[in-house]
Design an enzyme around this catalytic site. Structure first.
Site, short mmCIF file in Angstrom:
data_model
loop_
_atom_site.label_atom_id
_atom_site.label_comp_id
_atom_site.label_asym_id
_atom_site.label_seq_id
_atom_site.Cartn_x
_atom_site.Cartn_y
_atom_site.Cartn_z
N ARG A 58 0.71 -1.21 0.15
CA ARG A 58 0.07 -0.05 -0.01
C ARG A 58 0.97 1.38 -0.07
NH1 ARG A 58 -2.82 -4.00 1.76
NH2 ARG A 58 -0.68 -4.51 2.45
N THR A 59 1.89 1.44 0.81
CA THR A 59 2.49 2.67 1.03
C THR A 59 3.29 2.80 -0.07
OG1 THR A 59 2.61 2.12 3.45
CG2 THR A 59 3.85 3.91 2.45
N LYS A 88 26.50 -3.14 0.02
CA LYS A 88 28.02 -3.07 -0.02
C LYS A 88 28.68 -2.40 1.19
CE LYS A 88 27.23 -2.36 -5.15
NZ LYS A 88 27.54 -1.43 -6.20
N HIS A 137 4.62 5.45 11.68
CA HIS A 137 4.21 5.48 10.23
C HIS A 137 3.32 6.71 10.26
CE1 HIS A 137 3.23 3.90 6.35
NE2 HIS A 137 2.79 2.83 6.69
#
Ligand code: CP
Length: 311
Positions: A58-59, A88, A137
């Protein structure tokens, strides 16, 4: 002035005042009309990077759809842990410094609490926090509050049950901070005993004078609330399978539970669900979680628009 002071970052839900929320909700309403008209070209030539170190449907996709609906372009990686130079050994800070030269806006999901703040500290473009580990969030909480406003007609005076994994579930932390802007809100924090709402959230609610209760008994509360906000038990964040097993499967929203709820109540869930809302509930008009996910598009269009205008 630090670079980030003049940029419109979205790093946590505490940064929003009530007037900013009302402005954002009005802008999101306007974005619904933009979508109905087929989108527009207001951000043509602008580029958004989506940098996701954790899985998302969704996000990420709603942010990418939002940028496309506004005429902009998207670059990025949906598996930055594997497919960016993080593998890396590149630091997050160096990655952000590089992306700043390639795009006008960064949407980032990361595994670590505070990662969005670290990114914003070195970024030359706005950073939107799409989830930082078990932290916050904020854009989810904004779309949650927008959904509640649309479905219930406002947020003042509401009672809201937050259910499930309240320790690792970052959406309930951010939503609590957003709700603290509204009058006479009452929150019921309903969780298994090993994943309670964190003390830091409770201290904030105490400071803001928000009424809340903690309980393990969903059945005792379900019949009285305006909003039941169900969450997934965040299996991937538990320290051991045994701890997960202690928390899993305790709260299921099914037809029997719905029969105890008020006729005008709604059920929300940030999704994805993993069995904690039975599919038999989907046809009930009070099941608002798919409408909630759709609202994410409008809120994220409004946030992108705000961030790119402020730059
Ligand atoms: N609600 C939410 O953040 O969903 P995704 O993990 O699919 O983005």
């Amino acid at each position: 002035m630090a670079v980030q002071d003049k940029l419109y970052h979205v790093l946590g839900a505490k940064q929003f005042s009530r007037s900013e929320l009302e402005e954002l909700f009005a802008a999101s309403r306007a974005m619904e009309d933009v979508v109905r008209a087929g989108g527009d070209r207001r951000h043509a030539g602008r580029i958004m990077t989506t940098l996701f170190f954790e899985a998302s449907t969704r996000t990420r996709l709603s942010f990418e759809s939002a940028m496309n609906r506004l005429g902009g372009s998207v670059i990025g990686t949906e598996n930055a842990a594997q497919f960016s130079s993080a593998i890396k050994g590149e630091t997050l800070e160096d990655t952000i410094r590089i992306i700043t030269g390639y795009s006008d806006l960064i949407v980032m999901r990361h595994t670590e609490i505070g990662a969005a703040k670290r990114a914003a500290a070195v970024s030359g473009v706005p950073v939107l926090n799409a989830g930082d580990g078990a932290g916050e969030h904020p854009t989810q909480a904004l779309l949650d509050a927008y959904t509640i406003q649309k479905e219930c007609g406002g947020l003042d005076g509401l009672s809201i049950a937050m259910v499930g994994d309240l320790a690792y579930g970052r959406t309930v932390h951010s939503l609590s901070y957003i709700l603290a802007n509204f009058k006479d809100v009452k929150i019921y924090y309903i969780s298994p005993e090993n994943v309670p709402i964190p003390p830091s959230v409770k201290h904030y609610m105490d400071d803001k004078g928000v009424r809340y209760e903690e309980t393990t008994d969903l059945n005792a509360v379900a019949g009285s609330v305006d909003v039941l906000y169900q969450t997934r038990i965040q299996k991937e964040r538990f320290p051991s399978p045994e701890e997960y097993d202690k928390a899993a499967g305790q709260y299921i929203v099914d037809a029997e539970l719905m029969s105890r709820m008020r006729r005008d109540a709604i059920v929300l869930h940030p999704l994805p669900r993993a069995g904690e809302i039975a599919e038999e509930v989907d046809a009930d008009p009070r099941a608002a979680y798919f409408r909630q996910a759709q609202n994410g598009l409008y809120i994220r269009m409004a946030l992108i628009d705000r961030a790119l205008q402020a730059e």
